[in-house]
Design a protein around this motif. Structure first.
Motif, PDB file in Angstrom:
ATOM      1  N   ALA A 161       3.582  -7.077  43.744  1.00  0.00           N
ATOM      2  CA  ALA A 161       4.134  -8.433  43.811  1.00  0.00           C
ATOM      3  C   ALA A 161       4.574  -8.909  42.430  1.00  0.00           C
ATOM      4  O   ALA A 161       5.619  -9.562  42.278  1.00  0.00           O
ATOM      5  N   ALA A 162       3.793  -8.575  41.397  1.00  0.00           N
ATOM      6  CA  ALA A 162       4.148  -8.985  40.037  1.00  0.00           C
ATOM      7  C   ALA A 162       5.449  -8.333  39.593  1.00  0.00           C
ATOM      8  O   ALA A 162       6.265  -8.956  38.907  1.00  0.00           O
ATOM      9  N   LEU A 163       5.649  -7.083  39.984  1.00  0.00           N
ATOM     10  CA  LEU A 163       6.891  -6.400  39.614  1.00  0.00           C
ATOM     11  C   LEU A 163       8.089  -7.081  40.260  1.00  0.00           C
ATOM     12  O   LEU A 163       9.133  -7.261  39.620  1.00  0.00           O
ATOM     13  N   LEU A 164       7.961  -7.476  41.523  1.00  0.00           N
ATOM     14  CA  LEU A 164       9.045  -8.211  42.181  1.00  0.00           C
ATOM     15  C   LEU A 164       9.316  -9.515  41.443  1.00  0.00           C
ATOM     16  O   LEU A 164      10.482  -9.877  41.203  1.00  0.00           O
ATOM     17  N   ALA A 165       8.270 -10.233  41.050  1.00  0.00           N
ATOM     18  CA  ALA A 165       8.453 -11.482  40.304  1.00  0.00           C
ATOM     19  C   ALA A 165       9.169 -11.233  38.984  1.00  0.00           C
ATOM     20  O   ALA A 165      10.067 -11.983  38.594  1.00  0.00           O
ATOM     21  N   LEU A 166       8.786 -10.174  38.299  1.00  0.00           N
ATOM     22  CA  LEU A 166       9.423  -9.837  37.031  1.00  0.00           C
ATOM     23  C   LEU A 166      10.912  -9.576  37.222  1.00  0.00           C
ATOM     24  O   LEU A 166      11.751 -10.082  36.463  1.00  0.00           O
ATOM     25  N   PHE A 167      11.259  -8.807  38.255  1.00  0.00           N
ATOM     26  CA  PHE A 167      12.676  -8.519  38.526  1.00  0.00           C
ATOM     27  C   PHE A 167      13.445  -9.801  38.804  1.00  0.00           C
ATOM     28  O   PHE A 167      14.560  -9.998  38.301  1.00  0.00           O
ATOM     29  N   LEU A 168      12.888 -10.668  39.629  1.00  0.00           N
ATOM     30  CA  LEU A 168      13.581 -11.903  39.988  1.00  0.00           C
ATOM     31  C   LEU A 168      13.817 -12.776  38.762  1.00  0.00           C
ATOM     32  O   LEU A 168      14.897 -13.376  38.609  1.00  0.00           O
ATOM     33  N   LEU A 169      12.844 -12.864  37.899  1.00  0.00           N
ATOM     34  CA  LEU A 169      12.984 -13.678  36.697  1.00  0.00           C
ATOM     35  C   LEU A 169      14.052 -13.120  35.763  1.00  0.00           C
ATOM     36  O   LEU A 169      14.886 -13.869  35.233  1.00  0.00           O
ATOM     37  N   GLN A 170      14.045 -11.820  35.556  1.00  0.00           N
ATOM     38  CA  GLN A 170      15.044 -11.221  34.676  1.00  0.00           C
ATOM     39  C   GLN A 170      16.443 -11.319  35.280  1.00  0.00           C
ATOM     40  O   GLN A 170      17.422 -11.631  34.586  1.00  0.00           O
ATOM     41  N   GLY A 179       3.200   5.455  39.800  1.00  0.00           N
ATOM     42  CA  GLY A 179       4.456   6.173  39.620  1.00  0.00           C
ATOM     43  C   GLY A 179       5.626   5.490  40.295  1.00  0.00           C
ATOM     44  O   GLY A 179       6.737   5.453  39.764  1.00  0.00           O
ATOM     45  N   VAL A 180       5.386   4.940  41.483  1.00  0.00           N
ATOM     46  CA  VAL A 180       6.448   4.240  42.199  1.00  0.00           C
ATOM     47  C   VAL A 180       6.869   2.988  41.433  1.00  0.00           C
ATOM     48  O   VAL A 180       8.065   2.698  41.292  1.00  0.00           O
ATOM     49  N   LEU A 181       5.905   2.231  40.923  1.00  0.00           N
ATOM     50  CA  LEU A 181       6.230   1.032  40.150  1.00  0.00           C
ATOM     51  C   LEU A 181       7.020   1.400  38.897  1.00  0.00           C
ATOM     52  O   LEU A 181       7.960   0.689  38.520  1.00  0.00           O
ATOM     53  N   ALA A 182       6.641   2.503  38.260  1.00  0.00           N
ATOM     54  CA  ALA A 182       7.372   2.932  37.064  1.00  0.00           C
ATOM     55  C   ALA A 182       8.805   3.298  37.406  1.00  0.00           C
ATOM     56  O   ALA A 182       9.740   3.012  36.648  1.00  0.00           O
ATOM     57  N   VAL A 183       9.008   3.929  38.560  1.00  0.00           N
ATOM     58  CA  VAL A 183      10.355   4.272  39.014  1.00  0.00           C
ATOM     59  C   VAL A 183      11.187   3.015  39.204  1.00  0.00           C
ATOM     60  O   VAL A 183      12.321   2.914  38.725  1.00  0.00           O
ATOM     61  N   LEU A 184      10.651   2.047  39.920  1.00  0.00           N
ATOM     62  CA  LEU A 184      11.401   0.818  40.182  1.00  0.00           C
ATOM     63  C   LEU A 184      11.679   0.062  38.889  1.00  0.00           C
ATOM     64  O   LEU A 184      12.753  -0.522  38.723  1.00  0.00           O
ATOM     65  N   TYR A 185      10.729   0.076  37.969  1.00  0.00           N
ATOM     66  CA  TYR A 185      10.910  -0.606  36.692  1.00  0.00           C
ATOM     67  C   TYR A 185      12.080   0.005  35.912  1.00  0.00           C
ATOM     68  O   TYR A 185      12.947  -0.715  35.399  1.00  0.00           O
ATOM     69  N   LEU A 186      12.119   1.325  35.825  1.00  0.00           N
ATOM     70  CA  LEU A 186      13.213   1.967  35.106  1.00  0.00           C
ATOM     71  C   LEU A 186      14.531   1.843  35.856  1.00  0.00           C
ATOM     72  O   LEU A 186      15.594   1.740  35.252  1.00  0.00           O
ATOM     73  N   LEU A 187      14.460   1.838  37.186  1.00  0.00           N
ATOM     74  CA  LEU A 187      15.667   1.627  37.978  1.00  0.00           C
ATOM     75  C   LEU A 187      16.258   0.257  37.689  1.00  0.00           C
ATOM     76  O   LEU A 187      17.470   0.107  37.468  1.00  0.00           O
ATOM     77  N   PHE A 188      15.402  -0.768  37.661  1.00  0.00           N
ATOM     78  CA  PHE A 188      15.884  -2.113  37.356  1.00  0.00           C
ATOM     79  C   PHE A 188      16.464  -2.165  35.947  1.00  0.00           C
ATOM     80  O   PHE A 188      17.533  -2.744  35.722  1.00  0.00           O
ATOM     81  N   THR A 189      15.763  -1.566  35.005  1.00  0.00           N
ATOM     82  CA  THR A 189      16.232  -1.565  33.625  1.00  0.00           C
ATOM     83  C   THR A 189      17.589  -0.900  33.505  1.00  0.00           C
ATOM     84  O   THR A 189      18.467  -1.361  32.767  1.00  0.00           O
ATOM     85  N   GLN A 190      17.788   0.187  34.256  1.00  0.00           N
ATOM     86  CA  GLN A 190      19.065   0.888  34.230  1.00  0.00           C
ATOM     87  C   GLN A 190      20.204  -0.020  34.695  1.00  0.00           C
ATOM     88  O   GLN A 190      21.339   0.091  34.223  1.00  0.00           O
ATOM     89  N   GLY A 191      19.904  -0.943  35.600  1.00  0.00           N
ATOM     90  CA  GLY A 191      20.925  -1.864  36.068  1.00  0.00           C
ATOM     91  C   GLY A 191      21.055  -3.119  35.235  1.00  0.00           C
ATOM     92  O   GLY A 191      22.112  -3.754  35.214  1.00  0.00           O
TER      93      GLY A 191
END
Length: 401
Positions: free
Chosen positions: A226-235, A183-195
């Motif tokens: 860690a993979a989620l952080l990598a995904l954010f950095l790449l995008q 759930g936390v990862l999903a929150v951060l994923y949508l938060l990043f997408t919103q930005g």
């Protein structure tokens, strides 16, 4: 209103609002009081700053006003006024004086509170986006493909359930920590997408990256964090070249790749090199890495991207992932292959009128040689999108064809 004051109020809202709400919820335990106090502080800033000037520390000013408003409400609501006032002042003053890292960690505790398993996954994600990031309810509703009134009722029910169940305000430990992670990862994923989306607030994406770093430090044994952080950095590495000087969106194939943030790309690929896990966020990060490290769109390893999407759709099937898989197959194996997969999505109905599906069909149709039909589809996609930036970009593609 003075433009400088309005801009300062907006910037302070993005930066300070989640910190204020998180601190007030921690101290008072009252979600509604915390949000109302923060919103009243913002309204007061908009009323005063144009004439009195913007304070040196806008965030601190907002925190003080919100704190005082909360104290006033608490004083009126109890007979033990002096004792409550002393406790609240001590707690709120301590929260205000915390170092920035501790403040961010306070927001992380709030995310874990929102992501309690007693709540449905969609409620966890929506509540955190609304409370932590002040994302408008209408925007959250669109992300979940529901009406705004429906989302409002879901948020209200979630807050009530947290209060009635006595869900604690803390980062869990032991097995409970792993249970809350999806759930936390999903929150951060949508938060990043919103930005990161076309008309998003960039500060949301940056906040998601900061929180992902905290989460990775908190749970170094969890590869998906860690993979989620990598995904954010790449995008996020492409953030400075996604628009031209006039603010128009620049497609991936026309971006100046030399201006991408190659330090962020290197950090992300280094993280991925240490991961042997093949979870949903790891697969998405590997897809993003293929784009980030390719010299050009045509030189991208599309067969590898298509294979990653094949795995991803088995792990986490969804219409949007199916859409991306169709596009990847269209680039890897020819536009007809992609169009065949898109036809299946259209007949299924879930994304029949989804603007990005129509735009994907337009792009593959153009690659297949039918420019006239592609132009019609790009215009159709432009008519149905909620994003003005996307609308202009889609119309520009239609005009080119």
């Amino acid at each position: 209103m003075d433009d400088a004051a309005a801009r300062a109020a907006s910037e302070a809202a993005v930066e300070a609002y989640p910190r204020i709400v998180a601190a007030l919820i921690r101290i008072t335990g009252d979600w509604t009081l915390a949000e109302d106090s923060a919103q009243e502080a913002l309204a007061m800033a908009l009323g005063r700053w144009p004439s009195e000037g913007v304070p040196d520390n806008p965030g601190g000013w907002l925190m003080t006003v919100a704190r005082n408003r909360a104290l006033d409400v608490l004083r009126r609501a109890t007979v033990e006024r002096r004792k409550l006032r002393e406790l609240a002042v001590l707690a709120l003053t301590a929260a205000t004086d915390e170092p920035q890292e501790e403040v961010v960690d306070d927001r992380l505790r709030l995310i874990f509170t929102c992501c309690h398993p007693a709540l449905a996954l969609e409620a966890r994600v929506a509540l955190t986006l609304r409370t932590i990031c002040a994302v408008p309810t209408g925007d959250i509703a669109r992300a979940f493909l529901v009406g705004e009134s429906t989302m409002t009722r879901r948020l209200t029910r979630a807050k009530t359930k947290i209060s009635e169940a006595g869900i604690p305000y803390r980062v869990p430990t032991g097995a409970a920590l792993g249970e809350r992670l999806p759930g936390v990862l999903a929150v951060l994923y949508l938060l990043f997408t919103q930005g990161y989306n076309a008309d998003g607030e960039p500060a949301f994406a940056e906040e998601a990256i900061r929180l992902a770093r905290l989460l990775t430090g908190l749970m170094p044994e969890q590869p998906e964090a860690a993979a989620l952080l990598a995904l954010f950095l790449l995008q996020h590495s492409r953030r400075t070249v996604r628009r031209d000087r006039e603010g128009r969106l620049v497609p991936l194939d026309r971006q100046d790749r030399t201006r991408w943030d190659h330090l962020a790309i290197h950090e992300a690929t280094d993280i991925l090199s240490r991961l042997r896990h093949q979870g949903p966020y790891t697969l998405q990060a590997r897809i993003a890495a293929c784009h980030a490290t390719a010299p050009s769109l045509d030189e991208t390893d599309w067969p590898l991207i298509a294979a990653c999407y094949d795995d991803l759709v088995r792990l986490r099937p969804s219409p949007v992932i199916e859409l991306n898989r169709a596009v990847a197959h269209g680039y890897a194996f020819g536009p007809e292959a992609g169009l065949a997969l898109l036809a299946g999505l259209r007949s299924g109905g879930a994304l029949a009128d989804y603007p990005l599906l129509v735009a994907a069909e337009a792009d593959l149709t153009a690659r297949a040689g039918d420019r006239e039909r592609a132009a019609v589809l790009f215009r159709q996609a432009a008519e149905s999108t909620h994003s003005e930036s996307e609308r202009l970009a889609l119309l520009a593609r239609a005009d080119e064809l």
